[in-house]
Design a protein around this motif. Structure first.
Motif, PDB file in Angstrom:
ATOM      1  N   HIS A   1    -111.116   3.954 -13.214  1.00 36.15           N
ATOM      2  CA  HIS A   1    -110.293   3.178 -12.283  1.00 36.15           C
ATOM      3  C   HIS A   1    -109.334   4.105 -11.545  1.00 36.15           C
ATOM      4  O   HIS A   1    -108.666   4.936 -12.168  1.00 36.15           O
ATOM      5  CB  HIS A   1    -109.488   2.114 -13.025  1.00 36.15           C
ATOM      6  N   SER A   2    -109.252   3.956 -10.233  1.00 41.74           N
ATOM      7  CA  SER A   2    -108.284   4.741  -9.471  1.00 41.74           C
ATOM      8  C   SER A   2    -106.880   4.178  -9.630  1.00 41.74           C
ATOM      9  O   SER A   2    -105.889   4.867  -9.364  1.00 41.74           O
ATOM     10  CB  SER A   2    -108.676   4.766  -7.991  1.00 41.74           C
ATOM     11  N   TYR A   3    -106.788   2.923 -10.068  1.00 43.49           N
ATOM     12  CA  TYR A   3    -105.497   2.298 -10.357  1.00 43.49           C
ATOM     13  C   TYR A   3    -105.655   1.518 -11.658  1.00 43.49           C
ATOM     14  O   TYR A   3    -106.669   0.862 -11.887  1.00 43.49           O
ATOM     15  CB  TYR A   3    -105.092   1.345  -9.222  1.00 43.49           C
TER      16      TYR A   3
ATOM     17  N   ASN B   1    -101.749   4.789   0.683  1.00 39.24           N
ATOM     18  CA  ASN B   1    -102.512   4.946  -0.554  1.00 39.24           C
ATOM     19  C   ASN B   1    -103.608   3.876  -0.540  1.00 39.24           C
ATOM     20  O   ASN B   1    -103.320   2.683  -0.655  1.00 39.24           O
ATOM     21  CB  ASN B   1    -101.603   4.785  -1.769  1.00 39.24           C
TER      22      ASN B   1
ATOM     23  N   ASP C   1    -105.803   3.185  -2.661  1.00 37.82           N
ATOM     24  CA  ASP C   1    -106.213   2.677  -3.976  1.00 37.82           C
ATOM     25  C   ASP C   1    -105.103   1.934  -4.703  1.00 37.82           C
ATOM     26  O   ASP C   1    -105.283   1.528  -5.850  1.00 37.82           O
ATOM     27  CB  ASP C   1    -106.675   3.838  -4.868  1.00 37.82           C
TER      28      ASP C   1
ATOM     29  N   ASP D   1     -99.336  10.937 -11.115  1.00 35.77           N
ATOM     30  CA  ASP D   1     -99.786  10.640  -9.754  1.00 35.77           C
ATOM     31  C   ASP D   1     -98.616  10.175  -8.896  1.00 35.77           C
ATOM     32  O   ASP D   1     -98.519  10.517  -7.711  1.00 35.77           O
ATOM     33  CB  ASP D   1    -100.872   9.560  -9.774  1.00 35.77           C
TER      34      ASP D   1
END
Length: 686
Positions: free
Chosen positions: A127-129, A653, A655, A666
């Motif tokens: 998952h990117s988030y 952003n 994502d 991040d």
């Protein structure tokens, strides 16, 4: 310094769209950006990202250095102070190099073996988030419910897990707030669902483990209200809370009878705000009843809840805002704010003790912490200041002695709090009101107008930005920046009236307060317009948009994070999350009075052909609070109309949502980029 590339700024195409209300016509050339499925939307956002990256490429190594510098101050293998709940000690910890927390517990004693609840680093893979929220343990300690969001829109799916076996049940509940509360039968959960379009939390359901169909037990039909469900600290009641900006209503159910019927506590009355806490035979009520602007504390018998049965416990005071209460078996703890400063009052139920914790600073933050245990003499509270790292303190309310459980580590070997100074100063607003500011800087600065200064504010929703310590901020202070928190009207720094005087038809006070503070800082030679910078996010981004329309000449640079800048159009669109619930904050533009007032300050509607400061604007493509198209449209319009050659960047952003990146490291990269933007304007790249 590396030379900037010749990449030209993106020019968004214009597709004039007519917006008419009250006989007034507005032309929005970038309305098309609202369609997230439009093939050119992502193309435009990606082009803006590429342009920002290219123009800031010469700062890339500096950004990397700032990131490593910020990261080096953080204790990577950190552990929270354990807290005890229902026989278990609960612990949150981070491991070196890992982005996400690990949740564990130990039974009865901290010497006992550790049980793993969640390792979010494993859960976040792919998952990117990733965000885990709403952890709720069943009364028998055997099961846990929790919510997961993997796109940043704060729309959670609730899952259920057997703690002993680690098995996750097939039961899943999508489209929720993420939180849930257990009935005392260990099988029944109550949770809140969101509207799929507006994301308004409006339905409370009852879920039985293993059953496929959930029962709707409450629906909030007034679109100006949201709802949530939680368990009282006494563990005796399941409580449904209905809330709007100005009005509250609660419904209660005996947690031992999860199949029973909720009863209304006190029916809503417009303008009546109240919250409830259960203790023995009474409910304690924090309320603004009878024009108690700063709130008072009342109580009623649990079966005599009508408003005419409420009795006063702590009366209203014009100079003291009651913000919260914590109830213990023998003590009542009251969190107050007087003259802008946090105060914690401790009072025995039998009246043998009544005193305040001593604080002797003007730029500190103090707050009660995680106090889930009811039968204890220990109050856990937090303390920090602009110059002092955060501490978690256990205070014995009977003996009035304290023990520091944890002090925030500032690693890297360079931090010494004696190298920094803080102060509180006051500016005078246009109407004569004194506006407070909290300042921090490295000792040795001279008030000669040459200092770079970053002025920050939020100023909405009654949300107060207290003077808090930040390890990240040291990267600015150590390079000569002064950092200022402007306590503008719209927050509650000086009480509830401070909020009332910065909302609805008095919203412009927030903007003029901020500008007055800027003028004062320049006049007193803390800085000058060549070195003054401003930052705000969300509603604070609206503030940034307003001040650059009104007084752009005061600022050399602006960072506007996920800014709420298209006020009129958003507040006329009731399909957008938050809109209908915020009419009491901003006004309803379907009323011509509020329409005209909003239009007079809405940043997007008031962009003009003139010089603007250097600007970095951020957005989140999945943002549910401020939709990505607001900052995108604003930047496109600014780029088309402004007459200067100053920097203007939009960084989206793709994502994440309103809070930016989800991982702790991040998010530091986003901070480093914002700081590099500011420092570069000062010619500082090391």
């Amino acid at each position: 310094m590396t030379k900037k590339t010749g990449l030209k700024p993106p020019i968004a195409k214009k597709m004039p769209h007519e917006l008419e209300m009250h006989g007034d016509v507005r032309i929005d050339n970038y309305f098309w950006m609202k369609d997230r499925e439009h093939p050119e939307v992502k193309d435009y956002l990606n082009a803006e990202n590429a342009y920002c990256d290219s123009q800031m490429a010469h700062t890339k190594s500096f950004q990397d250095n700032l990131f490593e510098e910020m990261k080096a101050r953080i204790k990577e293998d950190d552990t929270s102070v354990p807290y005890k709940y229902n026989g278990y000690w609960y612990i949150t910890k981070f491991e070196k190099g890992k982005n996400y927390p690990i949740y564990t517990r130990k039974k009865e004693s901290l010497d006992n073996p550790e049980e793993l609840l969640f390792n979010c680093n494993d859960m976040a893979k792919g998952h990117s988030y990733f965000k885990l929220a709403g952890i709720s343990i069943s009364p028998d300690n055997s099961k846990v419910s929790y919510g997961i969001d993997t796109n940043g829109r704060r729309n959670y799916t609730i899952h259920f897990k057997d703690i002993k076996t680690g098995e996750v049940a097939e039961d899943q509940v999508p489209n929720t707030t993420g939180s849930s509360s257990w009935g005392n039968d260990n099988e029944t959960l109550f949770y809140t669902k969101k509207d799929e379009v507006t994301l308004r939390a409006y339905q409370v359901y009852k879920h039985k483990l293993g059953q496929k169909e959930d029962e709707l037990i409450f629906q909030e039909n007034d679109e100006a209200f949201g709802t949530t469900v939680y368990k009282s600290k006494s563990r005796k009641y399941i409580i449904i809370a209905c809330y709007s900006t100005l009005t509250n209503e609660y419904h209660i159910l005996n947690a031992d009878q999860p199949d029973g019927k909720f009863e209304v506590f006190q029916p809503r009355i417009r303008g009546l705000e109240y919250s409830i806490s259960h203790y023995k035979d009474y409910f304690y009520i924090l309320t603004n009843k009878d024009k108690a602007t700063n709130f008072k504390l009342m109580k009623c018998l649990k079966n005599q809840r009508a408003i005419d049965q409420w009795e006063e416990v702590i009366g209203h005071r014009a100079d003291t805002l009651i913000e919260n209460i914590d109830i213990f078996k023998d003590y009542l703890v009251v969190s107050e704010r007087r003259h802008g400063l946090n105060e914690i009052r401790i009072k025995r139920w039998d009246d043998t003790q009544d005193y305040y914790l001593p604080f002797d600073n003007e730029t500190y933050t103090a707050y009660t912490g995680t106090n889930v245990e009811f039968d204890t003499e220990l109050l856990r509270y937090g303390y920090n200041s602009l110059t002092t790292p955060a501490s978690v303190i256990a205070f014995n309310m009977r003996t009035q002695t304290k023990k520091i459980l944890k002090e925030q580590d500032v690693l890297g070997g360079k931090f010494n709090k004696d190298n920094y100074a803080s102060e509180r100063i006051w500016a005078t607003a246009d109407d004569g009101t004194k506006i407070p500011m909290s300042l921090v800087y490295r000792k040795g600065i001279k008030k000669d107008g040459t200092n770079p200064l970053l002025q920050y504010a939020y100023g909405s929703y009654g949300s107060t930005v207290d003077p808090y310590f930040s390890t990240i901020r040291l990267s600015l202070l150590d390079r000569g920046f002064i950092y200022v928190i402007c306590h503008a009207r719209g927050g509650e720094y000086l009480g509830r009236k401070w909020y009332e005087d910065g909302k609805l038809l008095k919203k412009k006070n927030t903007f003029s307060d901020f500008i007055a503070c800027s003028i004062h800082l320049i006049k007193e030679r803390y800085t000058s317009s060549k070195h003054l910078y401003a930052m705000g996010g969300s509603a604070g981004g609206l503030l940034m948009g307003a001040i650059i329309n009104q007084a752009p000449e005061l600022y050399n640079g602006i960072v506007a994070a996920v800014p709420f800048v298209d006020v009129v159009t958003t507040m006329l669109d009731d399909s957008i999350p938050l809109t209908t619930g915020e009419y009491d904050e901003w006004g309803n533009p379907n009323d011509v009075l509020y329409y005209n007032y909003m239009k007079s300050y809405s940043p997007y509607d008031n962009v003009e052909a003139k010089d603007y400061p250097n600007m970095l604007v951020t957005a989140g493509f999945n943002d549910s609070q401020v939709q990505y198209w607001e900052p995108a449209k604003w930047v496109a319009k600014l780029r088309d109309m402004k007459s200067d050659s100053n920097q203007l960047y939009l960084k989206t952003n793709m994502d994440a949502g309103h809070g930016g990146a989800s991982g702790r490291f991040d998010s530091l990269k986003e901070d480093a980029e914002e700081f590099a933007f500011l420092l570069n304007l000062e010619g500082i790249l090391r």
